[in-house]
Scaffold this motif. Structure first.
Motif, PDB file in Angstrom:
ATOM      1  N   TRP A 250      13.959   5.569  -4.109  1.00  0.00           N
ATOM      2  CA  TRP A 250      14.128   5.216  -2.700  1.00  0.00           C
ATOM      3  C   TRP A 250      13.136   6.050  -1.893  1.00  0.00           C
ATOM      4  CZ3 TRP A 250      16.872   1.341  -0.580  1.00  0.00           C
ATOM      5  CH2 TRP A 250      17.911   0.774  -1.320  1.00  0.00           C
ATOM      6  N   PHE A 251      12.488   5.378  -0.974  1.00  0.00           N
ATOM      7  CA  PHE A 251      11.534   6.029  -0.090  1.00  0.00           C
ATOM      8  C   PHE A 251      11.861   5.611   1.339  1.00  0.00           C
ATOM      9  CE2 PHE A 251       8.475   7.603  -3.220  1.00  0.00           C
ATOM     10  CZ  PHE A 251       8.880   6.905  -4.339  1.00  0.00           C
ATOM     11  N   ARG A 252      11.298   6.322   2.309  1.00  0.00           N
ATOM     12  CA  ARG A 252      11.512   5.938   3.695  1.00  0.00           C
ATOM     13  C   ARG A 252      10.252   6.205   4.514  1.00  0.00           C
ATOM     14  NH1 ARG A 252      15.932  10.606   5.469  1.00  0.00           N
ATOM     15  NH2 ARG A 252      14.483  12.377   5.557  1.00  0.00           N
ATOM     16  N   GLN A 253      10.152   5.460   5.598  1.00  0.00           N
ATOM     17  CA  GLN A 253       9.014   5.624   6.487  1.00  0.00           C
ATOM     18  C   GLN A 253       9.506   5.576   7.929  1.00  0.00           C
ATOM     19  OE1 GLN A 253       5.761   2.957   5.658  1.00  0.00           O
ATOM     20  NE2 GLN A 253       4.321   4.217   6.806  1.00  0.00           N
ATOM     21  N   GLY A 254       9.429   6.731   8.587  1.00  0.00           N
ATOM     22  CA  GLY A 254       9.828   6.812   9.967  1.00  0.00           C
ATOM     23  C   GLY A 254       8.706   6.392  10.896  1.00  0.00           C
ATOM     24  N   PRO A 255       9.003   6.205  12.180  1.00  0.00           N
ATOM     25  CA  PRO A 255       7.983   5.794  13.144  1.00  0.00           C
ATOM     26  C   PRO A 255       6.820   6.780  13.184  1.00  0.00           C
ATOM     27  CG  PRO A 255      10.184   5.658  14.098  1.00  0.00           C
ATOM     28  CD  PRO A 255      10.332   6.359  12.779  1.00  0.00           C
ATOM     29  N   GLY A 256       5.622   6.282  12.972  1.00  0.00           N
ATOM     30  CA  GLY A 256       4.441   7.126  13.023  1.00  0.00           C
ATOM     31  C   GLY A 256       4.285   8.093  11.872  1.00  0.00           C
TER      32      GLY A 256
ATOM     33  N   LEU B 125       6.418  10.047  -6.619  1.00  0.00           N
ATOM     34  CA  LEU B 125       5.118   9.734  -6.034  1.00  0.00           C
ATOM     35  C   LEU B 125       4.999   8.256  -5.692  1.00  0.00           C
ATOM     36  CD1 LEU B 125       2.889  11.869  -8.414  1.00  0.00           C
ATOM     37  CD2 LEU B 125       3.818  12.496  -6.183  1.00  0.00           C
ATOM     38  N   VAL B 126       4.660   7.969  -4.443  1.00  0.00           N
ATOM     39  CA  VAL B 126       4.530   6.581  -3.992  1.00  0.00           C
ATOM     40  C   VAL B 126       3.564   5.764  -4.856  1.00  0.00           C
ATOM     41  CG1 VAL B 126       3.697   5.141  -2.091  1.00  0.00           C
ATOM     42  CG2 VAL B 126       5.213   7.087  -1.610  1.00  0.00           C
ATOM     43  N   PRO B 127       2.369   6.274  -5.185  1.00  0.00           N
ATOM     44  CA  PRO B 127       1.412   5.440  -5.946  1.00  0.00           C
ATOM     45  C   PRO B 127       1.874   5.089  -7.355  1.00  0.00           C
ATOM     46  CG  PRO B 127       0.303   7.292  -4.901  1.00  0.00           C
ATOM     47  CD  PRO B 127       1.766   7.552  -4.798  1.00  0.00           C
ATOM     48  N   GLU B 128       2.876   5.791  -7.868  1.00  0.00           N
ATOM     49  CA  GLU B 128       3.332   5.531  -9.244  1.00  0.00           C
ATOM     50  C   GLU B 128       4.254   4.323  -9.331  1.00  0.00           C
ATOM     51  OE1 GLU B 128       2.401   7.112 -12.087  1.00  0.00           O
ATOM     52  OE2 GLU B 128       0.910   8.088 -10.804  1.00  0.00           O
ATOM     53  N   TYR B 129       4.673   3.801  -8.189  1.00  0.00           N
ATOM     54  CA  TYR B 129       5.588   2.662  -8.184  1.00  0.00           C
ATOM     55  C   TYR B 129       4.830   1.372  -7.930  1.00  0.00           C
ATOM     56  CZ  TYR B 129       9.560   5.793  -8.377  1.00  0.00           C
ATOM     57  OH  TYR B 129      10.482   6.723  -8.786  1.00  0.00           O
ATOM     58  N   LYS B 130       5.061   0.410  -8.793  1.00  0.00           N
ATOM     59  CA  LYS B 130       4.344  -0.864  -8.696  1.00  0.00           C
ATOM     60  C   LYS B 130       5.094  -1.891  -7.863  1.00  0.00           C
ATOM     61  CE  LYS B 130       2.328  -4.523 -11.582  1.00  0.00           C
ATOM     62  NZ  LYS B 130       2.042  -4.966 -12.976  1.00  0.00           N
ATOM     63  N   TYR B 131       6.399  -1.848  -7.928  1.00  0.00           N
ATOM     64  CA  TYR B 131       7.212  -2.882  -7.285  1.00  0.00           C
ATOM     65  C   TYR B 131       7.953  -2.300  -6.084  1.00  0.00           C
ATOM     66  CZ  TYR B 131       6.341  -4.854 -11.878  1.00  0.00           C
ATOM     67  OH  TYR B 131       5.738  -5.291 -13.021  1.00  0.00           O
ATOM     68  N   TRP B 132       7.915  -3.035  -4.972  1.00  0.00           N
ATOM     69  CA  TRP B 132       8.524  -2.566  -3.734  1.00  0.00           C
ATOM     70  C   TRP B 132       9.315  -3.684  -3.070  1.00  0.00           C
ATOM     71  CZ3 TRP B 132       8.097   2.412  -1.802  1.00  0.00           C
ATOM     72  CH2 TRP B 132       7.212   3.243  -2.490  1.00  0.00           C
ATOM     73  N   GLY B 133      10.416  -3.308  -2.431  1.00  0.00           N
ATOM     74  CA  GLY B 133      11.153  -4.246  -1.608  1.00  0.00           C
ATOM     75  C   GLY B 133      10.565  -4.319  -0.218  1.00  0.00           C
ATOM     76  N   GLN B 134      11.182  -5.144   0.620  1.00  0.00           N
ATOM     77  CA  GLN B 134      10.658  -5.364   1.962  1.00  0.00           C
ATOM     78  C   GLN B 134      11.132  -4.305   2.954  1.00  0.00           C
ATOM     79  OE1 GLN B 134      13.316  -6.797   0.804  1.00  0.00           O
ATOM     80  NE2 GLN B 134      14.804  -6.603   2.469  1.00  0.00           N
TER      81      GLN B 134
END
Length: 124
Positions: A36-42, A107-116
């Motif tokens: 699981w990853f997350r991306q906040g505003p900015g 690590l983000v680059p190690e994951y090939k498949y992502w949800g929306q």
């Protein structure tokens, strides 16, 4: 091709709980390691939690350790993120990701498949 669909996000108050789900299809679920990853505003996308294919290696970012729990249900091809004691700084779009590997990875680059992604907003 593995498809991932997240659900369970929403608007909650500080201290509340949410459970995110990630339904996987198109691959052999038990051979996948999830994150699981997350991306906040900015902000850049950041690691939250990961679980390996046999539930033997689980780890969390320092910012969520003790509050969030990652788990998987192999019978239902679903990965969960239980989030307790939510804080405003947890506000972000949360993404489920998968990789064909036997060990966990942050690590983000190690994951090939992502949800929306699913939006989580913590606000009073």
């Amino acid at each position: 091709q593995v498809q991932l669909v997240e659900s369970g996000g929403g608007l909650v108050r500080p201290g509340d709980s949410l459970r995110l789900s990630c339904a996987a299809s198109g691959g052999t679920f038990t051979t996948l390691t999830f994150g699981w990853f997350r991306q906040g505003p900015g902000k850049e996308r950041e690691f939250v939690a990961t679980i390996d294919w046999q539930d033997r290696t689980i780890f969390y970012s320092d910012s969520v350790k003790g509050r969030f729990t990652i788990s998987r249900d192999n019978a239902n091809n679903t990965v969960y993120l239980q989030m307790n004691s939510l804080k405003p700084e947890d506000t972000a779009v949360y993404y489920c990701a998968a990789r064909r590997a036997t060990f966990s990875c942050s690590l983000v680059p190690e994951y090939k498949y992502w949800g929306q992604g699913t939006q989580v907003t913590v606000s009073s």
